[in-house]
Design a protein around this motif. Structure first.
Motif, PDB file in Angstrom:
ATOM      1  N   LEU A  57       0.776  -1.099   0.096  1.00 21.24           N
ATOM      2  CA  LEU A  57       0.172   0.043  -0.234  1.00 21.24           C
ATOM      3  C   LEU A  57       0.870   1.318  -0.075  1.00 21.24           C
ATOM      4  O   LEU A  57       1.920   1.348   0.699  1.00 21.24           O
ATOM      5  CB  LEU A  57      -1.037  -0.001   1.321  1.00 21.24           C
ATOM      6  CG  LEU A  57      -1.759  -1.294   1.761  1.00 21.24           C
ATOM      7  CD1 LEU A  57      -2.473  -1.108   2.877  1.00 21.24           C
ATOM      8  CD2 LEU A  57      -2.525  -1.404   0.330  1.00 21.24           C
ATOM      9  N   GLU A  58       0.615   2.286  -0.676  1.00 20.44           N
ATOM     10  CA  GLU A  58       1.193   3.741  -0.854  1.00 20.44           C
ATOM     11  C   GLU A  58       0.185   4.442  -0.474  1.00 20.44           C
ATOM     12  O   GLU A  58      -0.952   4.709  -1.129  1.00 20.44           O
ATOM     13  CB  GLU A  58       1.784   3.788  -2.170  1.00 20.44           C
ATOM     14  CG  GLU A  58       2.670   5.070  -2.371  1.00 20.44           C
ATOM     15  CD  GLU A  58       3.329   5.053  -3.676  1.00 20.44           C
ATOM     16  OE1 GLU A  58       2.719   5.833  -4.464  1.00 20.44           O
ATOM     17  OE2 GLU A  58       4.149   4.303  -3.746  1.00 20.44           O
ATOM     18  N   ILE A  59       0.072   4.955   0.904  1.00 19.32           N
ATOM     19  CA  ILE A  59      -0.789   5.801   1.304  1.00 19.32           C
ATOM     20  C   ILE A  59      -0.273   7.425   0.844  1.00 19.32           C
ATOM     21  O   ILE A  59       0.750   7.820   1.585  1.00 19.32           O
ATOM     22  CB  ILE A  59      -1.045   5.629   2.750  1.00 19.32           C
ATOM     23  CG1 ILE A  59      -1.624   4.469   2.783  1.00 19.32           C
ATOM     24  CG2 ILE A  59      -2.066   6.846   3.262  1.00 19.32           C
ATOM     25  CD1 ILE A  59      -1.708   3.774   4.354  1.00 19.32           C
ATOM     26  N   HIS A  60      -1.130   8.296   0.159  1.00 19.24           N
ATOM     27  CA  HIS A  60      -0.799   9.586   0.100  1.00 19.24           C
ATOM     28  C   HIS A  60      -1.379  10.497   1.003  1.00 19.24           C
ATOM     29  O   HIS A  60      -2.656  10.420   0.895  1.00 19.24           O
ATOM     30  CB  HIS A  60      -1.229  10.018  -1.492  1.00 19.24           C
ATOM     31  CG  HIS A  60      -0.353   9.211  -2.575  1.00 19.24           C
ATOM     32  ND1 HIS A  60       0.711   9.486  -2.749  1.00 19.24           N
ATOM     33  CD2 HIS A  60      -0.798   8.023  -3.106  1.00 19.24           C
ATOM     34  CE1 HIS A  60       1.227   8.570  -3.722  1.00 19.24           C
ATOM     35  NE2 HIS A  60       0.412   7.768  -3.909  1.00 19.24           N
ATOM     36  N   LEU A  61      -0.663  10.968   1.785  1.00 18.50           N
ATOM     37  CA  LEU A  61      -1.203  11.871   3.025  1.00 18.50           C
ATOM     38  C   LEU A  61      -1.961  12.935   2.639  1.00 18.50           C
ATOM     39  O   LEU A  61      -2.974  13.055   3.456  1.00 18.50           O
ATOM     40  CB  LEU A  61      -0.176  12.009   4.069  1.00 18.50           C
ATOM     41  CG  LEU A  61       0.702  10.500   4.621  1.00 18.50           C
ATOM     42  CD1 LEU A  61       1.782  11.245   5.457  1.00 18.50           C
ATOM     43  CD2 LEU A  61      -0.234   9.915   5.411  1.00 18.50           C
ATOM     44  N   ALA A  62      -1.439  13.655   1.854  1.00 15.36           N
ATOM     45  CA  ALA A  62      -2.354  14.786   1.407  1.00 15.36           C
ATOM     46  C   ALA A  62      -3.657  14.643   0.675  1.00 15.36           C
ATOM     47  O   ALA A  62      -4.596  14.977   1.135  1.00 15.36           O
ATOM     48  CB  ALA A  62      -1.400  15.779   0.480  1.00 15.36           C
ATOM     49  N   SER A  63      -3.643  13.835  -0.074  1.00 15.96           N
ATOM     50  CA  SER A  63      -4.917  13.316  -0.909  1.00 15.96           C
ATOM     51  C   SER A  63      -5.976  12.333  -0.160  1.00 15.96           C
ATOM     52  O   SER A  63      -6.909  11.859  -0.654  1.00 15.96           O
ATOM     53  CB  SER A  63      -4.582  13.154  -2.361  1.00 15.96           C
ATOM     54  OG  SER A  63      -3.746  11.967  -2.146  1.00 15.96           O
ATOM     55  N   ARG A  64      -4.993  11.657   0.727  1.00 15.11           N
ATOM     56  CA  ARG A  64      -5.939  10.536   1.534  1.00 15.11           C
ATOM     57  C   ARG A  64      -6.134   9.295   0.414  1.00 15.11           C
ATOM     58  O   ARG A  64      -7.070   8.696   0.708  1.00 15.11           O
ATOM     59  CB  ARG A  64      -6.953  10.925   2.248  1.00 15.11           C
ATOM     60  CG  ARG A  64      -6.564  12.072   3.359  1.00 15.11           C
ATOM     61  CD  ARG A  64      -7.912  12.325   4.128  1.00 15.11           C
ATOM     62  NE  ARG A  64      -7.846  13.294   5.006  1.00 15.11           N
ATOM     63  CZ  ARG A  64      -7.054  13.843   6.022  1.00 15.11           C
ATOM     64  NH1 ARG A  64      -5.623  13.438   5.697  1.00 15.11           N
ATOM     65  NH2 ARG A  64      -7.064  14.585   6.954  1.00 15.11           N
TER      66      ARG A  64
END
Length: 186
Positions: free
Chosen positions: A167-174
């Motif tokens: 999993l690659e979680i993009h914190l800004a875009s959620r």
């Protein structure tokens, strides 16, 4: 009279041999144990809350990851699995876990399982890469599901179904980007 007994004995032996051959053919083809198929249907990020205090070099992170998994049993007979768990890892360290209770999947059936993995942020704080990953805006996690059990033939045939998702979680875009791999061992 002895010729008649011989004929009857040979006939009975031929019928028994024919039935044995039929069972052998069915055992090798139709009733052959097949791999249970594990599929990750969805991974969703819920309740993501994070903040960065650059002055104190601290990160506050709370995340809940919901995963939907389907296990399909292609066998004619049931697949009985033991208690297990889904693990959430960050750079090889366990940072979350969800139990999977024991159960059984009938022949030709499928069972959906919903798991909620809560990220234990206190386990991330000690990792030297964590702060730089958060500042970069991307957090790489992995979910692993291992389902050990037995395909219930005349004797139980051990089988283990695996599913692993990077999993690659993009914190800004959620947003979550996932890449899943599946494996089964009989």
């Amino acid at each position: 009279m002895t010729k008649r007994r011989t004929t009857i004995c040979l006939s009975v032996a031929a019928v028994i041999a024919a039935v044995a051959v039929i069972f052998l053919i069915l055992g090798v083809t139709v009733f052959k144990a097949k791999d249970p198929i594990t599929t990750v249907d969805s991974v969703a990020l819920k309740d993501l809350d994070f903040s960065v205090d650059v002055r104190k070099l601290t990160v506050h992170l709370t995340a809940v990851i919901e995963t939907a998994v389907t296990v399909t049993n292609p066998n004619v007979v049931g697949f009985k699995y033991a208690n297990s768990s889904a693990l959430l890892t960050y750079r090889g360290k366990e940072v979350g876990q969800a139990p999977i209770p024991a159960g059984e999947i009938g022949g030709g059936a499928a069972r959906g399982m919903n798991m909620t993995l809560t990220l234990m942020a206190d386990r991330l704080v000690g990792d030297s890469h964590f702060f730089s990953d958060v500042v970069a805006g991307t957090l790489a996690l992995r979910t692993d599901v291992r389902l050990p059990g037995k395909v219930q033939m005349l004797v139980g045939v051990p089988a283990v179904a695996y599913a692993a998702c990077d999993l690659e979680i993009h914190l800004a875009s959620r947003g979550v980007k996932q890449t899943c791999h599946y494996k089964t061992k009989l």
